[in-house]
Design a protein around this motif. Structure first.
Motif, short mmCIF file in Angstrom:
data_model
loop_
_atom_site.label_atom_id
_atom_site.label_comp_id
_atom_site.label_asym_id
_atom_site.label_seq_id
_atom_site.Cartn_x
_atom_site.Cartn_y
_atom_site.Cartn_z
N ILE A 1 0.97 -1.29 0.12
CA ILE A 1 0.10 0.01 0.12
C ILE A 1 0.83 1.15 -0.14
O ILE A 1 1.37 1.52 1.16
CB ILE A 1 -0.93 0.01 1.25
N PRO A 2 1.05 1.86 -1.21
CA PRO A 2 2.14 2.97 -1.15
C PRO A 2 1.66 3.88 -0.17
O PRO A 2 0.49 4.41 -0.20
CB PRO A 2 2.15 3.44 -2.67
N LEU A 3 2.64 4.70 0.36
CA LEU A 3 2.34 5.59 1.51
C LEU A 3 1.36 6.80 0.52
O LEU A 3 0.76 7.18 1.41
CB LEU A 3 3.84 6.40 1.84
N SER A 4 1.73 7.13 -0.62
CA SER A 4 0.80 8.26 -1.26
C SER A 4 -0.79 7.62 -1.32
O SER A 4 -1.42 8.74 -1.55
CB SER A 4 1.36 8.45 -2.56
N LEU A 5 -0.99 6.40 -1.19
CA LEU A 5 -2.38 5.89 -1.08
C LEU A 5 -2.89 5.69 0.10
O LEU A 5 -3.97 5.10 0.32
CB LEU A 5 -2.40 4.90 -2.06
N LEU A 6 -1.96 5.59 0.97
CA LEU A 6 -2.22 5.13 2.50
C LEU A 6 -3.66 5.60 3.07
O LEU A 6 -4.37 5.10 3.55
CB LEU A 6 -1.36 5.13 3.55
N GLU A 7 -3.95 6.88 3.10
CA GLU A 7 -4.88 7.62 3.60
C GLU A 7 -6.36 7.22 2.97
O GLU A 7 -7.39 7.34 3.44
CB GLU A 7 -4.81 9.33 3.72
N PHE A 8 -6.12 6.77 1.76
CA PHE A 8 -7.45 6.50 1.14
C PHE A 8 -7.60 4.94 1.06
O PHE A 8 -8.62 4.38 0.66
CB PHE A 8 -7.25 6.76 -0.46
N ARG A 9 -6.55 4.16 1.76
CA ARG A 9 -6.85 2.73 1.77
C ARG A 9 -6.98 2.09 3.44
O ARG A 9 -7.01 0.98 3.72
CB ARG A 9 -5.72 1.98 1.23
N THR A 10 -7.24 3.03 4.20
CA THR A 10 -7.17 2.65 5.67
C THR A 10 -8.40 1.56 5.80
O THR A 10 -8.22 0.60 6.74
CB THR A 10 -7.29 3.73 6.47
N GLN A 11 -9.41 1.80 4.98
CA GLN A 11 -10.56 0.65 5.09
C GLN A 11 -10.13 -0.80 4.62
O GLN A 11 -10.89 -1.74 5.14
CB GLN A 11 -11.60 1.16 4.26
N ASP A 12 -9.01 -1.07 4.23
CA ASP A 12 -8.48 -2.23 3.80
C ASP A 12 -7.60 -2.94 5.02
O ASP A 12 -7.10 -3.95 4.65
CB ASP A 12 -7.61 -2.24 2.39
N ILE A 13 -7.37 -2.08 5.95
CA ILE A 13 -6.58 -2.45 7.07
C ILE A 13 -7.21 -2.83 8.21
O ILE A 13 -8.03 -1.91 8.64
CB ILE A 13 -5.38 -1.43 7.47
N ASP A 14 -6.90 -4.10 8.62
CA ASP A 14 -7.82 -4.60 9.96
C ASP A 14 -7.12 -3.89 11.20
O ASP A 14 -5.92 -4.12 11.49
CB ASP A 14 -7.43 -6.07 9.81
N LYS A 15 -8.29 -3.36 11.80
CA LYS A 15 -7.80 -2.62 13.16
C LYS A 15 -7.40 -3.65 14.29
O LYS A 15 -6.95 -3.15 15.42
CB LYS A 15 -8.97 -1.61 13.47
N THR A 16 -7.91 -4.87 14.02
CA THR A 16 -7.58 -5.80 14.96
C THR A 16 -6.34 -6.43 15.19
O THR A 16 -6.07 -7.29 16.03
CB THR A 16 -9.10 -6.88 14.98
N LYS A 17 -5.51 -6.13 14.11
CA LYS A 17 -4.22 -6.89 14.06
C LYS A 17 -3.13 -5.82 14.27
O LYS A 17 -3.26 -4.61 14.06
CB LYS A 17 -3.94 -7.38 12.60
N THR A 18 -1.79 -6.28 14.59
CA THR A 18 -0.65 -5.61 14.83
C THR A 18 -0.14 -5.60 13.23
O THR A 18 -0.07 -6.55 12.53
CB THR A 18 0.34 -6.02 15.71
N HIS A 19 0.41 -4.30 12.68
CA HIS A 19 0.95 -4.15 11.50
C HIS A 19 2.30 -3.63 11.53
O HIS A 19 2.55 -2.69 12.28
CB HIS A 19 0.08 -3.42 10.47
#
Length: 98
Positions: free
Chosen positions: A41-59
């Motif tokens: 998930i490129p840094l330039s797109l990260l703010e638009f992809r937070t819904q794709d990241i599981d909040k229950t896990k450590t990343h």
């Protein structure tokens, strides 16, 4: 900001731990090789992809040298995610790449 060394992350993978790794480099950088389990998930797109990241896990956040992944870690931590920055980035990674 929580941090981990490339060697510590590699040890987790070698031990069979299921970890979430997010590589925030641009696609052309990742094409040269990434940690096999990493999701790009490129840094330039990260703010638009937070819904794709599981909040229950450590990343575990990864980039070329640790700078962009540090920025990504601070951004995601502020959004309530549990993140750990891999210091030294792929420049210091000695494990497998694909």
């Amino acid at each position: 900001m929580k941090e981990i060394t490339p060697q510590e992350l590699e040890a987790k993978l070698a031990a069979g731990e299921q970890v979430s790794i997010i590589d925030v480099r641009e696609a052309e950088e990742v094409a040269a090789g990434k940690i096999p389990q990493a999701v790009n998930i490129p840094l330039s797109l990260l703010e638009f992809r937070t819904q794709d990241i599981d909040k229950t896990k450590t990343h575990y956040m990864v980039c070329r040298s640790g700078g962009r992944s540090g920025k990504a870690s601070m951004f995601l931590a502020a959004q309530g995610f549990d993140v750990i920055n891999m210091v030294g980035g792929m420049l210091e990674w000695e494990g497998n790449v694909k």
